[in-house]
Design an enzyme around this catalytic site. Structure first.
Site, short mmCIF file in Angstrom:
data_model
loop_
_atom_site.label_atom_id
_atom_site.label_comp_id
_atom_site.label_asym_id
_atom_site.label_seq_id
_atom_site.Cartn_x
_atom_site.Cartn_y
_atom_site.Cartn_z
N GLY A 124 0.83 -1.21 0.00
CA GLY A 124 0.00 0.00 0.00
C GLY A 124 0.86 1.26 0.00
O GLY A 124 2.10 1.20 -0.04
N ASP B 225 0.36 -8.76 1.60
CA ASP B 225 -0.74 -7.93 1.09
C ASP B 225 -1.63 -8.80 0.24
O ASP B 225 -1.16 -9.72 -0.44
CB ASP B 225 -0.14 -6.77 0.24
CG ASP B 225 -1.05 -5.55 0.18
OD1 ASP B 225 -2.17 -5.70 -0.32
OD2 ASP B 225 -0.62 -4.47 0.62
N ALA C 281 -1.41 0.30 12.89
CA ALA C 281 -1.75 1.56 12.21
C ALA C 281 -3.19 1.88 12.57
O ALA C 281 -4.13 1.29 12.05
CB ALA C 281 -1.62 1.40 10.71
N TYR D 50 -14.97 1.65 9.09
CA TYR D 50 -13.54 1.93 9.28
C TYR D 50 -13.28 2.34 10.72
O TYR D 50 -12.40 1.80 11.39
CB TYR D 50 -13.11 3.03 8.32
CG TYR D 50 -11.63 3.33 8.31
CD1 TYR D 50 -10.70 2.36 7.96
CD2 TYR D 50 -11.16 4.61 8.63
CE1 TYR D 50 -9.34 2.66 7.92
CE2 TYR D 50 -9.80 4.90 8.60
CZ TYR D 50 -8.89 3.93 8.24
OH TYR D 50 -7.54 4.22 8.21
N THR E 131 -2.43 11.94 5.57
CA THR E 131 -1.07 11.84 5.05
C THR E 131 -1.14 11.80 3.52
O THR E 131 -2.10 11.26 2.97
CB THR E 131 -0.40 10.57 5.59
OG1 THR E 131 -0.38 10.64 7.02
CG2 THR E 131 1.03 10.41 5.09
#
Ligand code: UDP
Length: 329
Positions: free
Chosen positions: A10, A31, A113, A144, A174
């Protein structure tokens, strides 16, 4: 160290692969490539790097010793997680459980994260780690926000019950190279629209605020957190706050585009303001962001220009010498 990076293909995960390799570690990226891409890893030539295509919600299987797991697998753009709500909930819950199981089996540390989304549409401003948040669990962003809130809870439970050395980074907005052109977030949208001379799409009246952190600053904060003794959450982000309208004007000035501004409906539960309180990162990690927004946007822009050109080449009509597909009625 031998470091596993889930979500290693990612945007943020691939930059972490680069950083860990440059520090001399061995890296295994894992991933399932639903939002990540092998293009983000194609430049890596180190023999200390390997890639495993696995869906960590179904289990994560890595042979040999592991020292640390950087757990970054998850859709992260609102557009992605609205399209993939079940996968988002599963990776936050089952994927995190599996990553913790691997950490426990290997005697490894784990860094989760997490996200500023755990603060929801915040009633405290700026947001410090002690704020509990204002989340709509059944709204469109709930998949989420609640997945990451659960992930934080299970990480703390494994830390308390099994003594695993866990860390939690709460990542604020970000941006940088390797964001997908079509990921739907404001930075790729505006930069792509400006480059193509299309209108910049402002959701709502554009008075909502965000604070943008360049990816190398984020990676520096995460790396320091991994090596630190801190087990409670730490915000990493840039406190420089802009309204979306101000940000659109900045993009127009920086790119020199003639693009107009076009208003679109504000998505439901879109947080009205967001700015990290980074006092804790300053105190515990001696970290603060170093890259000014204009500088970060310029390098992101040059990445997007190259990516858009590559897209154009792919879509260009074939050379007339080549056999053409037969048009069918
Ligand atoms: N936004 C916008 N136009 C776009 C994309 C996003 O005005 O084309 C707004 C969005 O409504 C939000 C902010 O920009 O208020 C940041 O959105 P993004 O999707 O980047 O991430 P978020 O911070 O909401 O997770």
């Amino acid at each position: 160290m031998r470091i596993i990076i889930t979500g290693g293909a990612g945007f943020v995960g691939s930059h972490l692969c680069d950083r860990c390799l440059s520090e001399g570690h061995e890296v295994v990226a894992v991933d399932n490539l639903i939002t990540g891409s092998l293009d983000n890893l194609a430049h890596i030539t180190s023999d200390r790097f390997s890639f495993l295509q696995q869906n960590i919600s179904e289990g994560v299987f890595v042979d040999g010793a592991v020292d640390f797991i950087l757990h970054f697998a998850s859709p992260a753009s609102p557009v992605d997680y609205l399209e993939l709500p079940i996968q988002t909930l599963k990776v936050g819950a089952l994927g995190t459980h599996n990553a913790l199981g691997l950490a426990r089996a290997k005697g490894a540390g784990l860094l989760l994260a997490s996200t500023s989304e755990i603060y929801g549409d915040p009633l405290q401003h700026p947001q410090s780690e002690s704020y509990w948040g204002n989340v709509n669990s059944i709204g469109p962003r709930g998949c989420y926000d609640e997945a990451k809130r659960f992930a934080e809870a299970i990480v703390m439970a494994y830390h308390r019950m099994h003594g695993i050395d866990t860390k939690i980074v709460r990542i604020f907005n970000t941006y940088g190279p390797r964001m997908r052109l079509d990921d739907g977030r404001v930075v790729p949208n505006f930069l792509k629209q400006a480059t193509l001379g299309e209108p910049l799409t402002i959701y709502g009246d554009g008075s909502q605020t965000r604070s943008f952190c360049y990816v190398s600053d984020l990676v520096e904060g995460i790396y320091r957190l991994m090596l630190s003794q801190e087990n409670l959450p730490v915000n990493i982000g840039n406190p420089n706050e802009f309204t979306v309208i101000e940000f659109a004007h900045l993009v127009r000035r920086l790119t020199g585009t003639q693009s107009a501004l076009e208003h679109r409906p504000l998505p439901q539960d879109d947080p009205k303001q967001r700015q990290p309180d980074i006092s804790k990162a300053r105190a515990v990690l001696n970290w603060e962001p170093a890259v000014p927004l204009e500088e970060g946007l310029r390098s992101t822009l040059s990445y997007f220009e190259k990516a858009l050109n590559a897209e154009k080449v792919e879509q260009a009509p074939r050379n007339s010498q080549e056999p053409q597909p037969i048009a069918r009625p």
